[in-house]
Design an enzyme around this catalytic site. Structure first.
Site, PDB file in Angstrom:
ATOM      1  N   GLU A 167       3.279  41.388  23.870  1.00  0.00           N
ATOM      2  CA  GLU A 167       3.457  40.414  22.643  1.00  0.00           C
ATOM      3  C   GLU A 167       2.307  39.291  22.616  1.00  0.00           C
ATOM      4  OE1 GLU A 167       7.507  38.946  23.396  1.00  0.00           O
ATOM      5  OE2 GLU A 167       7.613  37.985  21.416  1.00  0.00           O
ATOM      6  N   ARG A 179       9.813  47.016  38.977  1.00  0.00           N
ATOM      7  CA  ARG A 179      11.160  47.408  39.047  1.00  0.00           C
ATOM      8  C   ARG A 179      11.202  48.799  38.829  1.00  0.00           C
ATOM      9  NH1 ARG A 179      11.414  42.280  36.635  1.00  0.00           N
ATOM     10  NH2 ARG A 179      11.250  43.281  34.551  1.00  0.00           N
TER      11      ARG A 179
HETATM   12  P1  AMP Z   1       8.097  46.073  26.959  1.00  0.00           P
HETATM   13  O1  AMP Z   1       7.791  45.161  25.935  1.00  0.00           O
HETATM   14  O2  AMP Z   1       8.742  47.302  26.604  1.00  0.00           O
HETATM   15  O3  AMP Z   1       6.452  46.611  27.303  1.00  0.00           O
HETATM   16  O4  AMP Z   1       8.392  45.387  28.335  1.00  0.00           O
HETATM   17  C1  AMP Z   1       7.734  44.867  29.052  1.00  0.00           C
HETATM   18  C2  AMP Z   1       7.996  44.713  30.621  1.00  0.00           C
HETATM   19  O5  AMP Z   1       8.933  43.640  30.879  1.00  0.00           O
HETATM   20  C3  AMP Z   1       8.804  46.159  31.048  1.00  0.00           C
HETATM   21  O6  AMP Z   1       8.397  46.608  32.488  1.00  0.00           O
HETATM   22  C4  AMP Z   1      10.408  45.290  31.493  1.00  0.00           C
HETATM   23  O7  AMP Z   1      10.753  45.671  32.482  1.00  0.00           O
HETATM   24  C5  AMP Z   1      10.000  44.062  31.105  1.00  0.00           C
HETATM   25  N1  AMP Z   1      10.946  43.381  30.139  1.00  0.00           N
HETATM   26  C6  AMP Z   1      10.618  42.968  28.763  1.00  0.00           C
HETATM   27  N2  AMP Z   1      11.932  42.491  28.398  1.00  0.00           N
HETATM   28  C7  AMP Z   1      12.823  42.277  29.416  1.00  0.00           C
HETATM   29  C8  AMP Z   1      14.152  41.819  29.388  1.00  0.00           C
HETATM   30  N3  AMP Z   1      14.843  41.219  28.314  1.00  0.00           N
HETATM   31  N4  AMP Z   1      14.799  41.906  30.696  1.00  0.00           N
HETATM   32  C9  AMP Z   1      14.197  42.422  31.490  1.00  0.00           C
HETATM   33  N5  AMP Z   1      13.113  42.929  31.792  1.00  0.00           N
HETATM   34  C10 AMP Z   1      12.203  42.957  30.521  1.00  0.00           C
END
Ligand code: AMP
Length: 172
Positions: free
Chosen positions: A96, A59
Site C-alpha cells: 500500500e 505468521r
Molecule cells: P496484503 O495486503 O494481503 O499483502 O497483506 C499484507 C500482510 O499483512 C499479510 O501477510 C497479512 O498477514 C498482513 N495483514 C494485512 N492486513 C492485516 C490485518 N487487517 N490483520 C492482520 N494481518 C494483516
C-alpha cells in the site's frame, strides 16, 4: 466448545491508525481452536497430490508448518530479505505504501513440485500473490493458496484472476 473463529481478536488501529488487525494469537494459544483452524485450512487439500506447503514469514510459518504436518508433506519458508542462508531467488512487490521483497532458497524444491502457498490474512492480496510468483519462479507448481482469514471487504478476489485457486477458512 467455542468455534475457532470466536477466538480471532480484532485490534483497532494496529499497526497504524485505521487498520483493524486480525490477531490470531488467541486461536493459536487454544489447543482445540488451533486444531480446528488447521483442519479448516486443510479441508480443500485432503486427497490432493501435494509435495509441500510453502508458508510466508512470519505468521504463514506457524499455520503453514502445522498444515504441512496435517497434510503429511514438507514445509518450505518464504522469508523477508537477508534471512535465508543459501542461494536465494528474490521478488520485489508493491505494498500500500512502498515496496517489499520476499526470498526463497533456489534449491528449496525440485522442479515441478506441487505446492500450496499459505499466509494468515488476505488483505489486498499483494503478499500472497508475490509468494505465488516467487514459488513459480523457483520452478514449483502452485496448486492452490490458502489463508486463515480473508478480509472480504478489501475485494482482493476481484483481482485474483489467473492466480492459483484461493481458499479462505473464514471470510469477514
Ligand atoms: P496484503 O495486503 O494481503 O499483502 O497483506 C499484507 C500482510 O499483512 C499479510 O501477510 C497479512 O498477514 C498482513 N495483514 C494485512 N492486513 C492485516 C490485518 N487487517 N490483520 C492482520 N494481518 C494483516
Amino acid at each position: 466448545m467455542p468455534a475457532w473463529t470466536d477466538l480471532l481478536r480484532d485490534i483497532p488501529d494496529f499497526p497504524k491508525p485505521g487498520i483493524l488487525f486480525k490477531d490470531i494469537t488467541p486461536v493459536l494459544a487454544d489447543a482445540e481452536a488451533f486444531a480446528g483452524a488447521i483442519a479448516a485450512m486443510a479441508e480443500p487439500w485432503r486427497g490432493v497430490a501435494l509435495d509441500a506447503v510453502v508458508g510466508i514469514e512470519a505468521r504463514g510459518f506457524i499455520l503453514g508448518a502445522a498444515l504441512a504436518r496435517e497434510l503429511d508433506v514438507g514445509f518450505v519458508p518464504v522469508r523477508k530479505p537477508g534471512k535465508l542462508p543459501g542461494h536465494t531467488l528474490s521478488l520485489e512487490y508493491g505494498l500500500e505504501y512502498g515496496r517489499d521483497r520476499l526470498e526463497i532458497h533456489a534449491d528449496a524444491m525440485p522442479a515441478g513440485a506441487r505446492v500450496i502457498v499459505i499466509d494468515d490474512v488476505l488483505a489486498t492480496g499483494g503478499t500472497l500473490k508475490a509468494g505465488v510468483q516467487l514459488v513459480e519462479q523457483q520452478g514449483a507448481v502452485v496448486v492452490g493458496t490458502g489463508v486463515l482469514v480473508e478480509l472480504g471487504f478489501l475485494h482482493a478476489r476481484d483481482a485474483w484472476e489467473h492466480v492459483a485457486p484461493l481458499h479462505a477458512a473464514a471470510v469477514y
